[in-house]
Design an enzyme around this catalytic site. Structure first.
Site, short mmCIF file in Angstrom:
data_model
loop_
_atom_site.label_atom_id
_atom_site.label_comp_id
_atom_site.label_asym_id
_atom_site.label_seq_id
_atom_site.Cartn_x
_atom_site.Cartn_y
_atom_site.Cartn_z
N HIS A 170 26.74 -18.91 -49.37
CA HIS A 170 26.41 -19.24 -51.41
C HIS A 170 27.81 -17.71 -51.99
O HIS A 170 28.58 -17.02 -51.24
CB HIS A 170 25.05 -18.37 -51.89
CG HIS A 170 24.87 -17.84 -53.30
ND1 HIS A 170 25.40 -16.75 -53.34
CD2 HIS A 170 25.25 -19.05 -54.83
CE1 HIS A 170 25.83 -16.50 -55.16
NE2 HIS A 170 24.81 -17.91 -55.86
N ASN A 171 29.14 -18.47 -52.35
CA ASN A 171 29.94 -17.93 -53.12
C ASN A 171 31.09 -17.41 -51.97
O ASN A 171 31.18 -15.93 -51.71
CB ASN A 171 30.03 -16.67 -53.67
CG ASN A 171 28.85 -17.56 -55.87
OD1 ASN A 171 29.31 -18.53 -55.37
ND2 ASN A 171 28.46 -16.48 -56.33
N GLU A 200 30.75 -22.88 -50.42
CA GLU A 200 30.63 -23.04 -51.96
C GLU A 200 31.91 -23.03 -52.91
O GLU A 200 32.40 -21.83 -51.86
CB GLU A 200 29.72 -22.41 -53.14
CG GLU A 200 29.11 -22.66 -54.15
CD GLU A 200 28.65 -21.93 -54.49
OE1 GLU A 200 27.96 -22.08 -56.21
OE2 GLU A 200 28.22 -20.79 -54.01
N ASP A 202 33.79 -22.15 -56.11
CA ASP A 202 34.13 -21.81 -57.54
C ASP A 202 35.45 -22.87 -57.79
O ASP A 202 36.13 -21.51 -57.82
CB ASP A 202 33.61 -20.72 -57.82
CG ASP A 202 32.13 -20.27 -58.36
OD1 ASP A 202 31.14 -21.67 -57.94
OD2 ASP A 202 31.35 -20.18 -58.95
N HIS A 215 34.53 -16.28 -58.86
CA HIS A 215 32.63 -16.06 -59.95
C HIS A 215 33.42 -16.32 -61.03
O HIS A 215 34.10 -14.67 -61.69
CB HIS A 215 32.50 -15.26 -58.95
CG HIS A 215 30.95 -15.11 -59.30
ND1 HIS A 215 30.25 -14.33 -59.49
CD2 HIS A 215 30.81 -16.32 -60.12
CE1 HIS A 215 28.92 -14.75 -59.93
NE2 HIS A 215 29.26 -15.99 -59.93
N GLU A 249 31.24 -25.97 -57.17
CA GLU A 249 30.92 -25.53 -58.42
C GLU A 249 32.21 -25.32 -60.03
O GLU A 249 32.43 -25.22 -59.40
CB GLU A 249 30.46 -23.96 -58.76
CG GLU A 249 29.97 -23.73 -59.94
CD GLU A 249 29.45 -22.68 -59.60
OE1 GLU A 249 29.13 -21.68 -60.74
OE2 GLU A 249 27.64 -22.33 -58.80
#
Length: 638
Positions: A170-171, A200, A202, A215, A249
């Site tokens: 995640h992230n 991931e 973003d 983020h 994302e």
């Protein structure tokens, strides 16, 4: 003979008299004896009779024996040695069969072990093994708890992607917290090196038409998208040959989405999957079919057939629009506080009623957003299209085989507790990604086990945050060669499965596991100790389905981190061993501030060797603490 060999090995080092601590460490290394420097330092100090910081050859021999001649190993050796001096090949073969559960043992295997580990040439020539050889064998990787046959890919890799647990982060770009910490390429590199297969990214609009990774709406630093994917390209297949999924994302404008598409194609070239493998696919391809491929996971407009028809055409400036209901993770957190979800039957009735009125199912979403997606990027999404999860009922009716869901941990936890079997039936068909709730600003993690129990393929953790969840992640994915893909048990793949992890199983085939905790080997001393001491205790924990969760603890051995002896036996009955992990934790007893963590090791229960085994220990951040380990005896039956 052993004396003669020992003197021949060390005599030259003493030709100018006594030796220092530094020389002692080098000499132990020359003798293939692995040591913790802190322990050697204090043993050296205890045996330096004149306290001059230098020792004689006899003092060195004493130190060598303290470290290399462990009592518990001597006891085992003497049990199988006819003269307490040597093992013949037949004695070693007997030990391997009776104690180590080695199947198909023969003299040639015993002979190979002697040739590999016996340091005394005359003993080796006589096809015998001295205690020196035996202790080196027992300290080798062949006697580790993890069965080395699982160190390479051994599972069937030709099932559809949805049949596997997939190591996911995640992230991935963050290496600290979620709000102000740095974004760093090391996040991607270290995750890939650990076998992570779903990263991931973003993506946000950056200056000069260059998309950036960070983020959003926080003070975390920014990376260029093209720099991130170049790093991924370099490290993607170092640890594993199996496909890497880039979960985007995507917050970029259509023009910068086109830049992303160009970057992806120019960086990955043929490795980027941009078309279906079959003309008219109706199921996901396998990890085997997708070896060395990069898959893009993102929103997609239109069908795979339409994507194929556009192949080779100019997509510049083409933008498609879709309407999507949005439900923020924070809203989900608030909803959780409002009480339990309706029962399965009642929920289905509500969903059917809502759908008959033209709604999409429960929950009904309040906000609608128009998403603009560049056709160039949309067309790079083949088997991993992101589709908003509405309900299990909706998915059964409408979800396509190449559509995957992302579900926040709070909603997923609720579903796994109240509708576990439906959740499993969903994950038999569709890839499901679970991500941490937004309130985890400190990058803390949830326990991934509860979501593996219901077959969720991509349980995404913050890889940068040490602790129990990452210990479980690292332990689980030791299996199948550390490839990042583990075939789910049959009861999590069967589309007619009745399995429910929260209910007692009527037809289970349990494992009865017995572990004798014998001793500790050069355990890390307490951080608070001014010497090499610790008040050591061991916790052995099973993590799996709720009925299998169990924790047992040894007694405390005071002021001994070098060679504590427990000789305690623990028994576990494990109903669903296919999902169970076992975790060994070593602590220093603290009476005021609580116990101090010294080291741990986690692995799948079914990946354990039987017999006398060494449990290697790792630090909180996952670094090896070798030679620190536990010495145990394992026996289990099914």
């Amino acid at each position: 003979m052993e004396n003669k060999w020992f003197l021949s090995m060390v005599r030259d080092d003493f030709k100018y008299g006594k030796i220092t601590l530094e020389k002692t460490l080098k000499l132990l290394e020359k003798l293939d004896i692995r040591c913790n420097t802190i322990h050697v330092k204090y043993i050296f100090k205890d045996n330096d009779r004149l306290k001059q910081g230098r020792i004689t050859i006899e003092e060195f021999r004493t130190i060598y024996r303290i470290i290399a001649h462990r009592e518990e190993i001597i006891e085992i050796f003497n049990t199988y040695s006819e003269n307490r001096k040597f093992l013949f090949e037949k004695n070693l073969a007997q030990f391997l069969t009776q104690e180590q559960y080695t199947l198909d043992i023969n003299k040639s295997i015993a002979s190979e072990i002697i040739q590999k580990y016996e340091p005394i040439e005359e003993v080796k020539q006589a096809h015998q093994m001295s205690f020196e050889g035996f202790t080196r064998y027992m300290d080798s990787s062949e006697c580790l708890l993890f069965n080395n046959k699982y160190e390479s890919v051994y599972q069937d890799m030709t099932h559809p992607l949805s049949d596997y647990f997939i190591s996911s982060s995640h992230n991935t770009y963050l290496i600290s917290d979620q709000l102000v910490g740095p974004s760093d390429l090391w996040g991607y590199v270290s995750a890939l090196v650990k076998g992570c297969r779903c990263l991931e990214i973003d993506c946000w609009d950056g200056s000069q038409n260059e998309p950036v990774v960070y983020h959003g709406y926080t003070f975390t630093s920014k990376l260029l998208f093209k720099t991130v994917i170049r790093a991924i390209h370099k490290y993607a297949f170092i640890t594993s040959d199996y496909p890497v999924v880039l979960s985007l994302e995507n917050h970029c404008s259509p023009s910068q989405q086109e830049v992303m598409a160009d970057n992806l194609q120019s960086t990955f070239g043929d490795a980027l999957l941009s078309d279906t493998l079959d003309d008219f696919p109706d199921k996901l391809p396998s990890p085997e079919a997708l070896k060395f491929k990069i898959l893009v996971r993102n929103k997609k407009i239109g069908t795979l057939r339409e994507t194929r028809e556009r192949r080779g055409s100019d997509k510049h400036g083409q933008v498609e629009e879709c309407e999507e209901e949005e439900e923020a993770e924070q809203e989900e957190e608030e909803n959780e506080a409002k009480g339990p979800e309706p029962s399965d039957a009642f929920q289905d009735d509500l969903e059917k009623e809502a759908e008959s009125k033209g709604a999409v199912g429960i929950p009904l979403f309040k906000k609608k957003a128009k998403l603009k997606i560049a056709t160039a990027l949309s067309d790079l999404v083949i088997y991993t299209k992101i589709e908003k999860f509405r309900s299990f009922h909706h998915s059964r009716l409408y979800q396509q085989f190449n559509e995957s869901n992302s579900i926040g941990e709070s909603q997923a936890r609720k579903l796994s507790k109240l509708r576990a079997n439906e959740f499993i039936l969903h994950t038999t068909k569709f890839i499901t990604r679970i991500y941490p709730k937004a309130t985890r600003a400190d990058s803390s993690n949830f326990n991934p086990q509860e979501f593996w129990n219901v077959g969720c393929q991509m349980v995404a953790l913050n890889f940068q945050t040490p602790g129990l969840p990452m210990d479980l992640q690292n332990g689980k994915f030791l299996d199948n060669g550390g490839s990042g893909y583990i075939l789910k048990p049959h009861f999590l793949r069967d589309s007619k499965t009745k399995f429910n992890p929260n209910k007692a199983l009527m037809d289970s085939n349990p494992v009865i596991l017995m572990i004798r905790l014998i001793s500790g080997i050069q355990l890390p001393p307490s951080y608070h100790s001014s010497s090499n001491k610790a008040d050591t205790l061991v916790i052995i924990e099973i993590l799996g389905v709720p009925n299998d969760q169990m924790k047992q603890q040894s007694r405390v051995i005071k002021k001994n981190a070098f060679s504590p002896r427990w000789n305690e036996t623990f028994t576990f009955i494990i109903q669903v061993p296919e999902l169970a992990l076992i975790r060994f934790v070593v602590e220093n007893q603290g009476l005021i501030a609580g116990n101090e963590f010294l080291g741990q090791y986690t692995l799948p229960v079914l990946c354990m060797n039987k017999g006398y085994r060494r449990v290697p220990l790792f630090s909180k951040t996952g670094e090896s603490l070798e030679p620190a380990s536990l010495f145990i005896y394992v026996w289990y039956v099914r």
